[in-house]
Design an enzyme around this catalytic site. Sequence first.
Site, mmCIF file in Angstrom:
data_model
loop_
_atom_site.group_PDB
_atom_site.id
_atom_site.type_symbol
_atom_site.label_atom_id
_atom_site.label_comp_id
_atom_site.label_asym_id
_atom_site.label_seq_id
_atom_site.Cartn_x
_atom_site.Cartn_y
_atom_site.Cartn_z
ATOM 1 N N ASN A 93 0.825 -1.202 0.000
ATOM 2 C CA ASN A 93 0.000 0.000 0.000
ATOM 3 C C ASN A 93 0.861 1.254 0.000
ATOM 4 O OD1 ASN A 93 -1.987 -1.887 2.159
ATOM 5 N ND2 ASN A 93 -2.733 -1.210 0.178
ATOM 6 N N LYS A 218 9.410 -0.753 15.839
ATOM 7 C CA LYS A 218 7.962 -0.966 15.812
ATOM 8 C C LYS A 218 7.626 -2.441 15.620
ATOM 9 C CE LYS A 218 3.632 -0.079 15.803
ATOM 10 N NZ LYS A 218 2.907 0.656 14.778
#
Length: 345
Positions: A93, A218
């Site tokens: 994306n 993350k």
Amino acid sequence: MIQVIGSNSFGVYFLVSRRSMASKTQVGFVGLGNMGNPMAKNLLKHGYPVIATDVFPESCKDLQELGAQIVDNPAEVADKADRIITMLPSSPNVIDVYTGPNGILKKVKKGSLLIDSSTIDPAVSKEMAAAAEKMGAVFMDAPVSGGVGAASSGKLTFMVGGAEEEFTAAKELLSCMGANVVYCETHVGQELRLMYSSIDCLTYLLTIYGLLLLQAAKICNNMLLAIGMIGTSETMNLGIRLGLDPKLLAKILNMSSGRCWSSDTYNPVPGVMEGVPSGNNYQGGFGTQLMAKDLGLAQNTATNTKTPVPLGSLAHQIYRMMCARGYASKDFSSVFQFLREEEGQ
């Protein structure tokens, strides 16, 4: 704004910041899903005009009602705004939104500040940073921690990497959406400094290195989060089967050494806490499919670095099974419900 003073041996523009505190001019936002929608709303609440787009037009309706300008694609956002935030589900994306036929980089202005808060493959962050620099724009990586609740209340934590001179301008926007905005300074050994004497080349390498570290942090955080949620769900389920009241069990755990975020802030058992997805049939929150994606990134990274992650691997398998059995769109805390169904309850 940004002054372009030349290009380095990579053919990449070297940029010098001329931003102080950016004024409340238009801010672009791409990706209005469970996280992006409340983030964009918080920008509006702080007085920033927002120009937004999403691949699903229905995701834009409530934001448009609050005054945001909705456009058809990311290129149109870039044509109208020189500060853009992206919040997207996956690496493909991000690649499409930045470099696709209607991507941001098709219309980006030189000097634009591009902030990506998606959790993606670190290599893709590196790619996007290089592509943005070639267009004379500044790319900063700002993955978040906190989930949908924190996104709605403006209490996210942002871990920001990229050009340090751009951090002030980025922080001004990110502070509208988060309680903690941390610049993650990178440190590379003296041997790298000796190897690359050109200051523009070194700055570029430090920036890319910082982006890689941020995505790595993350990914590690979300692997721990998944393991913790599974452990909390197993523990709560065992206690319930032993006859303990779930609220009492949670209270005891949260006063004991087993306390964790999944038990005291985001408990997976329906009825134990208010305002969390488990109390709303696991709707909203951080989707199981997204957690499976992040665990896949962790697995790839672990394989590449030959790092043993047995619990991370098991967590990945569990969340993949959940996706195959109808849990993909439910919050990742629905692993409690999945475990209960597995035992025939």
